[in-house]
Scaffold this motif. Structure first.
Motif, PDB file in Angstrom:
ATOM      1  N   TYR A  28       0.956  -1.215   0.027  1.00 31.78           N
ATOM      2  CA  TYR A  28       0.018  -0.144   0.076  1.00 31.78           C
ATOM      3  C   TYR A  28       0.937   1.083   0.014  1.00 31.78           C
ATOM      4  CZ  TYR A  28      -3.871  -3.005   1.631  1.00 31.78           C
ATOM      5  OH  TYR A  28      -4.683  -4.202   1.845  1.00 31.78           O
ATOM      6  N   ARG A  31       4.097   1.390   2.088  1.00 32.24           N
ATOM      7  CA  ARG A  31       4.043   0.256   3.248  1.00 32.24           C
ATOM      8  C   ARG A  31       3.675  -1.151   2.517  1.00 32.24           C
ATOM      9  NH1 ARG A  31       0.485   2.642   6.447  1.00 32.24           N
ATOM     10  NH2 ARG A  31       2.006   3.323   7.770  1.00 32.24           N
ATOM     11  N   ALA A  33       2.272  -4.928   3.382  1.00 41.28           N
ATOM     12  CA  ALA A  33       1.523  -5.271   4.174  1.00 41.28           C
ATOM     13  C   ALA A  33       1.549  -6.922   4.301  1.00 41.28           C
ATOM     14  CB  ALA A  33      -0.061  -5.189   3.680  1.00 41.28           C
ATOM     15  N   HIS A  52      -0.540  -9.725  15.829  1.00 39.89           N
ATOM     16  CA  HIS A  52      -0.690  -8.316  16.209  1.00 39.89           C
ATOM     17  C   HIS A  52      -1.614  -7.489  15.244  1.00 39.89           C
ATOM     18  CE1 HIS A  52       2.195  -8.600  19.675  1.00 39.89           C
ATOM     19  NE2 HIS A  52       2.977  -8.984  18.812  1.00 39.89           N
ATOM     20  N   ASN A  53      -2.189  -6.513  15.732  1.00 36.50           N
ATOM     21  CA  ASN A  53      -2.733  -5.502  14.731  1.00 36.50           C
ATOM     22  C   ASN A  53      -1.853  -5.085  13.723  1.00 36.50           C
ATOM     23  OD1 ASN A  53      -4.986  -5.901  16.073  1.00 36.50           O
ATOM     24  ND2 ASN A  53      -4.756  -3.820  17.311  1.00 36.50           N
ATOM     25  N   GLY A  54      -2.202  -5.207  12.448  1.00 39.29           N
ATOM     26  CA  GLY A  54      -1.338  -4.565  11.342  1.00 39.29           C
ATOM     27  C   GLY A  54      -0.271  -5.698  10.862  1.00 39.29           C
ATOM     28  N   SER A  55      -0.558  -6.955  11.127  1.00 39.58           N
ATOM     29  CA  SER A  55       0.284  -8.198  11.020  1.00 39.58           C
ATOM     30  C   SER A  55       0.072  -8.460   9.601  1.00 39.58           C
ATOM     31  CB  SER A  55       0.575  -8.899  11.733  1.00 39.58           C
ATOM     32  OG  SER A  55      -0.828  -9.574  12.131  1.00 39.58           O
ATOM     33  N   GLY A  56      -1.183  -8.344   8.867  1.00 37.75           N
ATOM     34  CA  GLY A  56      -1.428  -8.609   7.654  1.00 37.75           C
ATOM     35  C   GLY A  56      -2.557  -9.408   7.370  1.00 37.75           C
ATOM     36  N   LYS A  57      -3.134  -9.795   8.565  1.00 34.65           N
ATOM     37  CA  LYS A  57      -4.238 -10.875   8.427  1.00 34.65           C
ATOM     38  C   LYS A  57      -5.593 -10.562   7.493  1.00 34.65           C
ATOM     39  CE  LYS A  57      -4.860 -10.728  12.964  1.00 34.65           C
ATOM     40  NZ  LYS A  57      -4.188  -9.571  13.232  1.00 34.65           N
ATOM     41  N   THR A  58      -6.014  -9.438   7.726  1.00 38.09           N
ATOM     42  CA  THR A  58      -7.122  -8.882   6.899  1.00 38.09           C
ATOM     43  C   THR A  58      -6.704  -8.885   5.281  1.00 38.09           C
ATOM     44  OG1 THR A  58      -7.999  -7.530   8.679  1.00 38.09           O
ATOM     45  CG2 THR A  58      -8.673  -6.839   6.417  1.00 38.09           C
ATOM     46  N   THR A  59      -5.479  -8.154   5.093  1.00 37.99           N
ATOM     47  CA  THR A  59      -4.964  -8.224   4.000  1.00 37.99           C
ATOM     48  C   THR A  59      -4.879  -9.502   3.138  1.00 37.99           C
ATOM     49  OG1 THR A  59      -3.586  -6.245   4.439  1.00 37.99           O
ATOM     50  CG2 THR A  59      -3.078  -7.410   2.522  1.00 37.99           C
TER      51      THR A  59
HETATM   52  P1  ADP Z   1      -4.435  -6.974  10.454  1.00 40.23           P
HETATM   53  O1  ADP Z   1      -5.609  -7.220   9.933  1.00 40.23           O
HETATM   54  O2  ADP Z   1      -3.250  -7.944  10.965  1.00 40.23           O
HETATM   55  O3  ADP Z   1      -4.531  -5.952  11.622  1.00 40.23           O
HETATM   56  P2  ADP Z   1      -4.000  -5.433   7.980  1.00 40.23           P
HETATM   57  O4  ADP Z   1      -3.860  -6.626   6.989  1.00 40.23           O
HETATM   58  O5  ADP Z   1      -5.355  -4.841   8.186  1.00 40.23           O
HETATM   59  O6  ADP Z   1      -3.346  -6.053   9.097  1.00 40.23           O
HETATM   60  O7  ADP Z   1      -2.917  -4.260   7.616  1.00 40.23           O
HETATM   61  C1  ADP Z   1      -1.583  -4.723   7.165  1.00 40.23           C
HETATM   62  C2  ADP Z   1      -0.667  -3.493   7.202  1.00 40.23           C
HETATM   63  O8  ADP Z   1      -1.371  -2.875   6.052  1.00 40.23           O
HETATM   64  C3  ADP Z   1      -1.066  -2.469   8.186  1.00 40.23           C
HETATM   65  O9  ADP Z   1       0.243  -1.636   8.211  1.00 40.23           O
HETATM   66  C4  ADP Z   1      -2.145  -1.541   7.572  1.00 40.23           C
HETATM   67  O10 ADP Z   1      -1.803   0.010   8.113  1.00 40.23           O
HETATM   68  C5  ADP Z   1      -1.731  -1.509   6.227  1.00 40.23           C
HETATM   69  N1  ADP Z   1      -3.080  -1.395   5.231  1.00 40.23           N
HETATM   70  C6  ADP Z   1      -3.969  -2.210   5.440  1.00 40.23           C
HETATM   71  N2  ADP Z   1      -4.872  -1.714   4.358  1.00 40.23           N
HETATM   72  C7  ADP Z   1      -4.391  -0.614   3.941  1.00 40.23           C
HETATM   73  C8  ADP Z   1      -5.039   0.199   2.885  1.00 40.23           C
HETATM   74  N3  ADP Z   1      -6.235   0.094   2.650  1.00 40.23           N
HETATM   75  N4  ADP Z   1      -4.158   1.532   2.542  1.00 40.23           N
HETATM   76  C9  ADP Z   1      -3.005   1.586   3.232  1.00 40.23           C
HETATM   77  N5  ADP Z   1      -2.590   0.842   4.222  1.00 40.23           N
HETATM   78  C10 ADP Z   1      -3.064  -0.410   4.644  1.00 40.23           C
END
Ligand code: ADP
Length: 253
Positions: A28, A31, A33, A52-59
């Protein structure tokens, strides 16, 4: 059997999808992810993603749902040994995300009919009625979603994800915000679905009832896999580590 929670069970081989990530990277802007994730999840596995939060799970889940594409690397889906063409994948994948994405001014049943039509399903009204039964909302079919509690919305969004009898179900912290009864229900629903052979990939936080069905646990740190209990391994160690390091409702599994 015709309800979505049971429609794929017939005692035969699992009809879940196999999903394969190859060197998947997601960027992104500046960054990163995800940093070169390679991972195969076999049909019928129930995988917990922790970190942890921000580790990439949602992505990772969004890439699996084809809501976003990898910046590098690729993802492939298989039914048995046959690759599934990209255009046929979406209807076989159900996703429950952070946002329930339901229409507030439609009833529960109208919401499902809308999505059944969007998915191109036959008999949308009948399928929608049937989908409300296993999630315990048949008695509230005609009520507007804006009158629903958070837990009821969550149940409805799970019904929507299951409408097309998916071969892969993706859950992004689906237990968050549910009361203990809702957590218990979700855990049982995941267990039943796993028993039908559906592949499940879910992010989870701390210890909760959704983890009872888990067959494998994977830990992400900074967009990389750092721990993987593996297919056929014991996921508890990775889950306990998550409860201790990331916080949550308990410190043992
Ligand atoms: P998790 O689900 O583990 O909390 P995410 O997958 O949401 O992690 O995020 C992984 C990284 O990607 C984080 O640093 C987050 O800030 C970044 N990120 C996620 N979505 C976006 C986006 N749409 N734009 C910019 N950065 C993003």
């Amino acid at each position: 059997m015709s309800t979505p929670l049971a429609s794929s069970t017939n005692g035969g081989p699992p009809n879940g999808l196999r999903i394969q990530f190859s060197e998947v990277e997601k960027r992104y802007g500046m960054r990163l992810a995800l940093r070169g994730v390679s991972l195969t999840i076999d049909a019928g596995e129930c995988v917990a993603l922790v970190g942890h939060n921000g580790s990439g799970k949602t992505t990772l889940l969004k890439i699996a749902a084809q809501l976003t594409h990898p910046s590098r690397g690729k993802i492939a889906f298989y039914a048995g040994e046959s690759p599934i063409p990209a255009e046929n994948v979406k209807v076989r994948v159900g996703m429950v995300g952070h946002h329930t994405l339901l229409y507030e001014e439609l009833t529960a049943e109208e919401n499902l009919i809308f999505f059944a039509k969007l998915f191109g399903l036959e008999n949308p009204a009948e399928k929608s009625r049937q989908a409300l039964q296993p999630v315990g909302l048949a008695g509230r079919a005609g009520d507007l979603v804006r009158t629903f509690s958070r837990g009821m919305r969550q149940r409805l969004s799970i019904a929507r994800a299951l409408l097309a009898s998916p071969g892969l179900l993706l859950l992004d912290e689906a237990g968050t915000g549910l009361d203990p009864e809702g957590q218990h229900w979700l855990g049982a629903a995941i267990q039943r679905l796993r028993d039908t052979g559906c592949t499940i990939l879910m992010s989870t936080h701390g210890r909760n009832e959704t983890q009872g069905a888990v067959t494998r646990a994977i830990r992400l740190e900074g967009g990389k896999i750092t721990h993987d209990s593996g297919a056929g391994g014991n996921p508890r160690e990775v889950l306990v580590m998550a409860a201790v390091r990331d916080g949550g409702e308990g410190s043992e599994a």
